[in-house]
Motif scaffolding. Sequence first.
Motif, PDB file in Angstrom:
ATOM      1  N   UNK A  22       0.810  -1.215   0.000  1.00  0.00           N
ATOM      2  CA  UNK A  22       0.000   0.000   0.000  1.00  0.00           C
ATOM      3  C   UNK A  22       0.837   1.256   0.000  1.00  0.00           C
ATOM      4  N   UNK A  23       2.166   1.105  -0.230  1.00  0.00           N
ATOM      5  CA  UNK A  23       3.046   2.274  -0.201  1.00  0.00           C
ATOM      6  C   UNK A  23       2.751   3.197  -1.368  1.00  0.00           C
ATOM      7  N   UNK A  24       2.217   2.618  -2.425  1.00  0.00           N
ATOM      8  CA  UNK A  24       2.035   3.400  -3.644  1.00  0.00           C
ATOM      9  C   UNK A  24       0.788   2.851  -4.314  1.00  0.00           C
ATOM     10  N   UNK A  25       0.034   3.707  -4.988  1.00  0.00           N
ATOM     11  CA  UNK A  25      -1.106   3.126  -5.689  1.00  0.00           C
ATOM     12  C   UNK A  25      -0.766   3.047  -7.161  1.00  0.00           C
TER      13      UNK A  25
END
Lengths: 432, 432
Positions: A22-25
Amino acid sequence: MGEGPDRPRAGIVVTGSELLTGAISDANGPWLARRLADLGFEVAHVVSAGDRPEDLVRALDFLAGAGVALIVTSGGLGPTADDLTAEVVAGFAGLDMVVDEDVRAQIDVILADWGARAGFAGPALDEATRKQATIPQGSTPLPPVGTAPGLVVDRPGGPLVVVLPGPPRELQGMWPSALEAPAFAALLATVPPAHPRLLRFFGLPESEIAATLREIEASTDVSGVEIGTCLRHSELEVDLRPRPGAEAVAEEVAREIVARHAGRLVSDVGATVDELLAQALLERGLTVATGESCTGGLLAGRLVDRAGSSAYVAGGVVAYSNEAKTALLDVPADMIETHGAVSPEVARALADGARRRFGADVGVGITGVAGPGGGTEAKPVGYVCFCVTTADGVVIARDPRLRGSRADIRERSVDTAMHLLLRAVAPRGGTA
Amino acid sequence: MGEGPDRPRAGIVVTGSELLTGAISDANGPWLARRLADLGFEVAHVVSAGDRPEDLVRALDFLAGAGVALIVTSGGLGPTADDLTAEVVAGFAGLDMVVDEDVRAQIDVILADWGARAGFAGPALDEATRKQATIPQGSTPLPPVGTAPGLVVDRPGGPLVVVLPGPPRELQGMWPSALEAPAFAALLATVPPAHPRLLRFFGLPESEIAATLREIEASTDVSGVEIGTCLRHSELEVDLRPRPGAEAVAEEVAREIVARHAGRLVSDVGATVDELLAQALLERGLTVATGESCTGGLLAGRLVDRAGSSAYVAGGVVAYSNEAKTALLDVPADMIETHGAVSPEVARALADGARRRFGADVGVGITGVAGPGGGTEAKPVGYVCFCVTTADGVVIARDPRLRGSRADIRERSVDTAMHLLLRAVAPRGGTA
């Protein structure tokens, strides 16, 4: 869901552990999905997979099991050991990995520079070059946009696999050459064109469009058209996607919807309010200035978002405090005293003040209660006053109560202001 | 990839045709992935599925085949016939669908209101209520946040399935009650805590952190720690996720990285520059004003993004034209003439002008070439001048050349200004 002949299906695999923490979408999945849908594919699934080879294998098998004719992957093409996509796809397609000397020559040039920046050199760099030049035998390499070549891998009897790099700029930059690769071009030649129709409305409740669709369905067989509605950027989007053979029905449905809600139509060709407003201001040679309170500069930021906006944006003031409203935009202190900082009167004074201070043709003022605190019974959180005024006397004012969180209210306020500006400079019959 | 005992795996299924046409990008997948990773799961896959029941079935089977202990789904819980998730999950878990009278009573109240707005009533509304109250036998309903109840479905011998609604606000609102559902709580009790460490740096090139990691790996066995680095909002994020038993190693690696790059550390506890700046301004009782050119209000918008920002944001001016710079922020016309509108001198004058005009303690000026046009050899596209000045004499100036598209350059300019403001009001040793 519609009926009628099915479109060929496609699947997308996006790789990268950062997507799974979920660090980046993921930007690539939606971008590719839109391109594939517009080409006429039905996108079956978008799957994300981490850096484990077995997870990527399982994702490819899953999509093949879903009957897709095409798989597009993003990511995992870099020069490090973690970058496994080419090798896994070769295994999936039953092909050996071989060094392609042409590709090696291309990469040599690019990686020398990359290696210098990343602190790689000597054997490590040679290894990186060799790795990236090793591709599934018989596949078509796509020229690198960044450091990594893409691939079109034609698996006999299986789905075609298009392998693209992960950085969105590289992926998007490589897309045109992927489309031209012989195997992909041959597949595309068999896909019925999509003919999607995108209608965009402002100020139209979902319940009204639902009622319209029910009425149309009562008299017309629309089963060949996939009809999606979604609220986006405060607009109601109606997305019509005909199955092959149902193009005329989709056209008729679009016409009927537009006829019933013409006053609230933004565009029936997918144009955005940003495009339409920029075009109207440029065509009429008008400039705009903003006086913002609760939106704190976001409207100005949205207006200057477009290249060339200096031709029609004069500037803006973010006047959060009462003193700033008075000192920088000439809002009379006693008006604020009498009506409150959040009032239609102050919104108008902000619009007029911005217009005059910047010598612009059009001014827009926004003042409201974005929350979470600061609401009262008379002026609750979400109450926002808008006013657009022009040098030749047009005045458009609104004071809706917008819903949602602080961020939602500010975003919807900017959307609303954009639409009111558009109505002021490119009026449509009966809606302003 | 690290070694060591595996964490239990989890999978996410997001449903909705609009995700597969690229009309909308999925917010729920990344949100859930972050929550699950922080709870100690390893997220194996995020899969999107359209409205066809067989696609949803295939996605669930795929995740079960990937060995997940938990599946979380989003979407497909509404009252219409397209909303199939509960039924498909029941089939997947081998459970019958039954009407739950308690749930029906809850929904009756909620749907009466929904029906009135959506134009549903009578038998259609009764049918919608009955549909939403029909749940897999023995599953735990989660109270609706919007109109739809969620579900926790414990499949004997299979993964636990948590079924959540699609609208992000409803999904996020329901999450706490999902965590408390007995079957989910029992599973969580078996999951080793994650102990993630997030380090955030500004101005640190990826190549330097890569070199640091290579050096640490040469002396320490870090195989039990998953280490991810990613560039986000102009910051370099280093994400350390220890496998069970490797917590102390992760701690040591974090300490070592911080020690080597302390001057560029933004936070070692995951705090954002936005939080740190707001906190510093509030603690010191300072106010800030902006004078923006190429960022056109985006910096002001970012500053007022936080609730309570009126305590420390005085206001701002978007001065796109030279005339506006002079008229509203007192930038001398001859300074613009001599040095150009994009110059360190003008950036400083914008900062001072904003500070004085709004009576603020801190001023920030930004002027640059966002492109795509307007660049020259001396001042190419991406050349941006920043200046932060304070009433007590601090001056921090920078004029980097930023990379990327117009949108990238503006976004990076705002990021840079945030960090310079933070350095001005909460200085770290030796970095300003």
